[in-house]
Scaffold this active site. Structure first.
Site, PDB file in Angstrom:
ATOM      1  N   GLU B  90       0.835  -1.192   0.000  1.00 35.61           N
ATOM      2  CA  GLU B  90       0.000   0.000   0.000  1.00 35.61           C
ATOM      3  C   GLU B  90       0.874   1.248   0.000  1.00 35.61           C
ATOM      4  O   GLU B  90       0.388   2.360   0.108  1.00 35.61           O
ATOM      5  CB  GLU B  90      -0.935   0.021   1.205  1.00 35.61           C
ATOM      6  CG  GLU B  90      -0.199   0.088   2.535  1.00 35.61           C
ATOM      7  CD  GLU B  90      -0.983   0.907   3.548  1.00 35.61           C
ATOM      8  OE1 GLU B  90      -2.119   0.533   3.813  1.00 35.61           O
ATOM      9  OE2 GLU B  90      -0.449   1.908   4.038  1.00 35.61           O
ATOM     10  N   CYS B 122      -3.302  -4.768   3.823  1.00 33.05           N
ATOM     11  CA  CYS B 122      -2.235  -5.616   4.344  1.00 33.05           C
ATOM     12  C   CYS B 122      -2.212  -7.027   3.759  1.00 33.05           C
ATOM     13  O   CYS B 122      -1.366  -7.833   4.146  1.00 33.05           O
ATOM     14  CB  CYS B 122      -2.320  -5.688   5.867  1.00 33.05           C
ATOM     15  SG  CYS B 122      -2.086  -4.075   6.629  1.00 33.05           S
ATOM     16  N   HIS B 245      -1.884 -12.267  10.442  1.00 28.90           N
ATOM     17  CA  HIS B 245      -1.548 -10.856  10.241  1.00 28.90           C
ATOM     18  C   HIS B 245      -1.412 -10.208  11.611  1.00 28.90           C
ATOM     19  O   HIS B 245      -2.195 -10.493  12.520  1.00 28.90           O
ATOM     20  CB  HIS B 245      -2.634 -10.158   9.417  1.00 28.90           C
ATOM     21  CG  HIS B 245      -2.395  -8.676   9.310  1.00 28.90           C
ATOM     22  ND1 HIS B 245      -1.226  -8.162   8.808  1.00 28.90           N
ATOM     23  CD2 HIS B 245      -3.172  -7.614   9.670  1.00 28.90           C
ATOM     24  CE1 HIS B 245      -1.284  -6.844   8.852  1.00 28.90           C
ATOM     25  NE2 HIS B 245      -2.452  -6.483   9.373  1.00 28.90           N
TER      26      HIS B 245
END
Lengths: 386, 357, 135
Positions: B90, B122, B245
């Site tokens: 990103e 993400c 994550h």
């Protein structure tokens, strides 16, 4: 080839000339030189300049300055070889007069450095290095010379302070040169305290840039006696080249271009280095001075800094250098510097160097270096006894 | 909710990770520094410190080093045989102009290659990984390189500033026969859930605060993990390692616990406390750290999460080949141990928060 | 920065793509198409390993335009293991850690950006060898 002599010299003080542009600076110097020679017209004008396009957006200086000086119509060209631009212009004048293409040639070196902000001037100067492989990596000239100085110290066992003799001598000699940028004596303690600009290069190891112009009038030597000033002939004029980038040198600590141009100059005259009475070398950095002494044959490799330590480079020493202040004391006006060196050598050989006079000087050598050593131009001048 | 039975995302041919590589910048900003500047030390710190890129680093340079490390671990793969170079991030240095072409050029994969940049907050890296599996598994190309990397920016003083880190990981997907880890299957779970976003031309992202938790991170991570395990017929006990994550320490620990994973399974791949949230690099860097120590035969569960929102769950099984090849490039822990602490002022300068012109 | 020029130099800047002399096998970097040792044509591409050692170094405090926001930064002449000397910045190291002879390895980093709107130029820098993978 006709023998060529210098019959007129002129110079402005090297300074921050806020009120003078490039043409006005050139005009002051060339008018002074023409007055010194006692000539009112010349056949050709050769302009030594390095950065006018980069710094002020003005190229095409041959015609521009010829016209500005009231010489419209004459042959006029600009020569560029980075820091050796002024010496290149002198060589062009020498070739033109020597070859019979001009009888009176005017050479002017001019640089207007202060119209640009310091980072822009720094970037412009790097145009004389390898743009893609040195400048593009953020190197400055101080940094390039710092790379040399660090390696030199490492290889030959010197401390940074050992180089102080060069700027100390330059500042001492500049005290008696009214055209010098600095009239400030330098002590070893101040040198040792100077702030680093690219370690181990400190502020006092680096010649300051300034505005300035210097000029010389050239005629065939056989005519020179007709003019008023003592005659100084150009005994040798020689160019040597090397890689522009430091990293492309066979050995970065050998200024091979300097060695080639010096050797060619000695051969043209048929003299050895020890016959040179004084040497106006290119002390843009202390390390350049040390390496030039070696490459030009005045000492062995690694002994250049030793010459300064031993006091051999002062006016009383074995080989006086930077007798009117050199680049460090007089200031370094880029492409004009080479002509300043010539003007100062002529002052010495005429016996007009005042308190800095090198007694009985006959052979004076000047040497300009373009970039970090890519171009070296050596001139040997001789006093002609009338 | 879609109650349909989860079906695996898996190609017909067997593929695997032929090489992997990590990269983490050397600078570290302690969370206590952010706390000192913005809350006078009263706000608490979600992690110990985060990795900060130097002035000469960005997603391109991070991706290049991670890719070179991945190639070093691949057994004699000619870069010219890599038929796709994909970079998920990103924080691509350009809004328009691919990161992937620079990476492909730098590793010598040009010009007979596909190249693209991926974007999904993400999980931009894990989806590139998944797509590369499909690309190789379909036989379109012999090798595909998938990278997840970010130099994340948090608005000064925002909760994200404590954690927004920098780093990346690269995976070379290729034939299973050459693999260090075999791809067993994957499953993705995606809905339109606006928990975190950055509008065009904006420097800093915005987020939904506590809305980023249950409806976003937890729901998607859990659903993807459960869906994969259900489709594969596996349970948490089948996995030696699980990597989630990791936007902070709390979220991955919590989701792991809810799913039935132990701290022991998760700790090796839980790096956020030491390098922060590396966004598209986050779960993929956790996986490189796990591969650095995993033994042949061990299974690894990877669950990414990308705001917006979705999760990719991937199951891998480590092969014998890993023992001989993992030391051919620096370990993730080598990069983490290589740290140079900076203060908030230096951080502000390095992240170009000082206005120069 | 010139876009075409930056593009033209990508191979050498991104991955030290140099040349090898067909006649005397001298490895050449930066590429120059004529062998500096034997003057033979040398256009065969050769990628240098990127490993070398510091030949000399300094730190730039007064940067030329375009590099002001990076000061102070360390620059060096690096002797590559294949022979050529190369001028580059050192990165991931503080100036006081550097010494002549220090082993370094090439990394690809941002060299400079042409303002906020122009292109970003990437290229080689060197850093101390920090990990010793058992290759």
């Amino acid at each position: 080839m006709r023998d060529v002599a210098i019959i007129g010299i002129g110079q402005t003080q090297v300074d921050e000339h806020w009120e003078l542009g490039l043409c006005q600076l050139a005009l002051q110097a060339l008018q002074a030189a023409m007055a010194d020679a006692g000539v009112e017209w010349v056949d050709a004008l050769y302009v030594g300049n390095m950065l006018s396009g980069e710094l002020t957006g003005q190229e095409h200086l041959g015609a521009l300055i010829a016209d500005f000086a009231g010489l419209r119509g004459i042959e006029a060209l600009r020569l560029e070889a980075a820091g050796a631009s002024g010496a290149a212009a002198l060589r062009m004048g020498y070739l033109a007069v020597g070859g019979g293409w001009a009888d009176i040639a005017l050479v002017v070196g001019v640089e207007k450095m202060t119209d640009a902000a310091p980072p822009d001037a720094e970037a412009a100067l790097m145009a004389g290095a390898d743009a893609d492989h040195e400048a593009a990596h953020g190197l400055s000239f101080a940094a390039l010379n710092a790379l040399l100085m660090r390696r030199y110290m490492h290889q030959f066992g010197y401390q940074a302070q050992d180089f102080g003799g060069f700027p100390i001598n330059a500042h001492a000699n500049a005290m008696n040169n009214p055209c010098a940028m600095f009239h400030i004596p330098l002590k070893l303690e101040s040198y040792a305290r100077a702030r680093m600009i690219a370690p181990p290069v400190n502020l006092m190891d680096s010649a300051a840039i300034g505005d300035g112009a210097a000029a010389a009038v050239l005629v065939p030597t056989e005519w020179a006696q007709r003019f008023s000033q003592p005659v100084v002939r150009i005994a040798a004029s020689a160019v040597g080249t090397d890689s522009v980038a430091l990293h492309d040198r066979r050995d970065p600590l050998l200024l091979e271009g300097v060695a080639l141009s010096a050797r060619r100059a000695y051969e043209q005259v048929g003299i050895a280095p020890d016959e040179i009475d004084f040497f106006e070398l290119y002390d843009s950095f202390s390390i350049t001075a040390a390496m030039s002494l070696e490459a030009a044959g005045f000492c062995q490799l690694g002994m250049g800094a030793r010459m300064a330590l031993d006091g051999e480079i002062t006016l009383q020493g074995r080989l006086p250098i930077s007798t009117m202040g050199g680049l460090k004391g007089r200031g370094n006006p880029g492409g004009a510097t080479g002509v300043y060196q010539i003007v100062e050598a002529v002052q010495q050989l005429r016996g007009q160097a005042g308190p800095n006079q090198v007694p009985d000087a006959r052979w004076g050598m000047t040497q300009s270096i373009g970039g970090s050593g890519g171009t070296a131009i050596t001139h040997i001048l001789e006093r002609v006894n009338s | 909710m879609n109650d349909e039975q989860p079906r695996l995302l898996k190609p017909d041919r067997d593929v695997g990770v032929v090489g992997y590589g990590a990269y983490v910048p050397r600078f570290r900003l302690p969370a206590s520094e952010v706390d000192r500047i913005w809350t006078d030390g009263q706000g608490g710190t979600p992690i110990t410190e985060k990795a900060v890129p130097g002035l000469d680093e960005d997603v391109v340079t991070i991706s290049i080093e991670a890719a070179r490390n991945a190639l070093a671990r691949a057994a004699a793969v000619d870069p010219a045989d890599i038929r796709a170079v994909w970079v998920g991030s990103e924080s691509h240095p350009y809004a328009v102009k691919p990161t992937s072409t620079v990476v492909a050029e730098a590793i010598g994969a040009i010009p007979h290659t596909q190249a693209a940049d991926w974007q999904f907050a993400c999980k931009a890296g894990s989806e590139a990984f998944q797509a590369a599996v499909g690309f190789v598994g379909s036989g379109m190309g012999g090798y595909a390189l998938a990278i997840g990397a970010d130099t994340a920016q948090g608005r000064p003083g925002d909760a994200l500033e404590y954690t927004a880190g920098a780093g990346g990981a690269a995976y070379l997907l290729g034939p299973a026969g050459q693999a260090l880890a075999i791809f067993e299957g994957s499953y993705s779970f995606v809905t339109d859930t606006p928990d975190f976003w950055r509008r065009a031309y904006q420097h800093y992202p915005s987020h939904g605060g506590r809305f980023t938790g249950q409806p976003a991170y937890f729901r998607h991570s859990s659903a993807a993990a459960q869906g994969l395990m259900q489709a594969m017929g596996t349970t948490p006990e089948d996995y030696a390692y699980a990597v989630f994550h990791q936007p902070n320490l709390k979220f991955p620990s919590s989701v792991a616990r809810r799913l039935g994973f132990t701290n022991q399974q998760c700790a090796p791949g839980l790096l956020v406390g030491e390098i922060g949230n590396t966004y598209a690099g986050s779960s993929l860097l956790g996986l490189t750290a796990v591969l650095d120590q995993a033994r042949p035969g061990e299974r690894i569960l990877l669950v990414s999460f990308g705001s917006g929102a979705g999760s990719d769950a991937i199951s891998l099984r480590v092969t014998e080949a890993i023992e001989a090849r993992r030391d051919r490039a620096p370990a993730t822990r080598d990069y983490i141990a290589r740290r140079s602490e900076i203060d908030y002022a230096t951080y502000a300068r390095y992240r170009r928060k000082l206005v120069m012109q | 920065m010139s876009v075409p020029n930056t593009w033209r130099l990508q191979q050498q800047r991104y991955r030290l793509m140099g040349e090898v002399c067909d006649r005397c096998k001298t490895k050449i970097f930066p590429p120059r198409d004529v062998c500096p040792e034997c003057e033979a044509p040398a256009k065969t591409q050769f990628a240098l390993s990127g490993r070398g050692e510091v030949y000399s170094y300094s730190t730039v405090y007064n940067a030329p335009a375009g590099f002001e926001d990076a000061t102070p930064y360390t620059v060096a002449l690096v002797r590559l293991e294949e022979g050529p000397l190369v001028t580059a910045q050192l990165t991931d190291v503080s100036a006081e850690e550097v010494e002549i002879g220090m082993p370094v390895e090439m990394v690809t980093r941002r060299l400079r950006a042409d303002g906020a709107e122009g292109i970003i130029s990437y290229g080689y820098k060197f850093r101390p060898v920090q990990f010793s993978p058992a290759i």
